[in-house]
Design an enzyme around this catalytic site. Sequence first.
Site, PDB file in Angstrom:
ATOM      1  N   THR A 107       0.869  -1.168   0.000  1.00 46.93           N
ATOM      2  CA  THR A 107       0.000   0.000   0.000  1.00 46.93           C
ATOM      3  C   THR A 107       0.908   1.220   0.000  1.00 46.93           C
ATOM      4  O   THR A 107       1.416   1.645   1.033  1.00 46.93           O
ATOM      5  CB  THR A 107      -0.938   0.015   1.215  1.00 46.93           C
ATOM      6  OG1 THR A 107      -1.750  -1.157   1.182  1.00 46.93           O
ATOM      7  CG2 THR A 107      -1.847   1.239   1.173  1.00 46.93           C
ATOM      8  N   LYS A 182      -6.736   1.630  -3.277  1.00 47.24           N
ATOM      9  CA  LYS A 182      -6.447   0.983  -1.987  1.00 47.24           C
ATOM     10  C   LYS A 182      -6.484   1.982  -0.844  1.00 47.24           C
ATOM     11  O   LYS A 182      -6.967   1.674   0.261  1.00 47.24           O
ATOM     12  CB  LYS A 182      -5.079   0.303  -2.033  1.00 47.24           C
ATOM     13  CG  LYS A 182      -4.736  -0.463  -0.748  1.00 47.24           C
ATOM     14  CD  LYS A 182      -5.721  -1.593  -0.494  1.00 47.24           C
ATOM     15  CE  LYS A 182      -5.590  -2.224   0.890  1.00 47.24           C
ATOM     16  NZ  LYS A 182      -4.242  -2.699   1.212  1.00 47.24           N
ATOM     17  N   LYS A 251      -0.633   4.314   9.225  1.00 52.44           N
ATOM     18  CA  LYS A 251       0.087   4.751   8.035  1.00 52.44           C
ATOM     19  C   LYS A 251      -0.858   4.928   6.853  1.00 52.44           C
ATOM     20  O   LYS A 251      -0.808   5.942   6.141  1.00 52.44           O
ATOM     21  CB  LYS A 251       1.186   3.734   7.699  1.00 52.44           C
ATOM     22  CG  LYS A 251       2.030   4.078   6.483  1.00 52.44           C
ATOM     23  CD  LYS A 251       1.542   3.400   5.203  1.00 52.44           C
ATOM     24  CE  LYS A 251       1.717   1.900   5.256  1.00 52.44           C
ATOM     25  NZ  LYS A 251       1.343   1.261   3.947  1.00 52.44           N
TER      26      LYS A 251
END
Length: 306
Positions: A107, A182, A251
Amino acid sequence: MTTTVGVIGLGNMGGGMAATLARHAFPVFGFDLSEAAREKAAAAGVTPVSSLAELLETIDIVILSLPKAEHVEQLCLGREGAQENEQDAISLLALGKPGLIVIDTTTSTPETSRKVAAALATRGIDFIDAPVSGGPKGAATGSMSMVIGAEDDVLARAMPVLEAMSGTRVHVGSCGAGNVAKIANNMLAACHLISTAEAVSMAARAGVSPEKLLEGLNAGSGRSGATQVMFPSWVINKAYDSGFSMGLMRKDVGLASDLTARLGMELPLSATVAQLWDDSSATLDDSEDFCAIVQRTDPTLYGHGE
């Protein structure tokens, strides 16, 4: 001719992907800085190698499973300013052969993917951003889903490998689009965990059991990945062992906030969710399971040992 695959990053996700591909009879080579990770991969039929150069000698496709965008950029392009004889100068750009396909399942950010793709293209190396959902179980069983950013011809060449390692693949656009999708997905997941925790807590206080509420929600319009998978699998039973950490979700929520800022948008609900995840660091360590965010809503209902 059989496609030979390399996997860089043999952790919870990368190790599962490598093992899945090995079960599908692909020759798979794996590289990780951790000796324990290499040994575990070897037990699953993966050939471990001790260096990036050794990995790239024989493979046709390399799969990246790394923590963050900066790790992807350094691995692919090397550290900016590094000399050729420095360890940091060792990279896919320096060592990759023309015709290699790089599939990045991290990601990451769309900017990183596009920057890396443009640089690798100068060496005849193709790049696909294909971040995944489904956790370690999905990686180990080949049932995870992918949102893919790639050119059509490159995707077609990589498709046999992608089909072997995933259950669902959605081609959402050109390079970088996979990471946009994503980031959006994980922002929703972060929101749904909190909103579901609030709904379940409210119903429990009103006398409806969490299990029965989830059954009702999943039969109605309020269902989501949180109600269908996260709560039944990792929250209601207080297992909190999804394999995805608070630190990684923080994150990813930060990536959504950064993207929103770069686009000049104001998204008040997303901003509130991002603040809640940031504030949770006061009581929930990065190493804890990401589903533990629900404990901030109702420590009694969701806490360990209650």
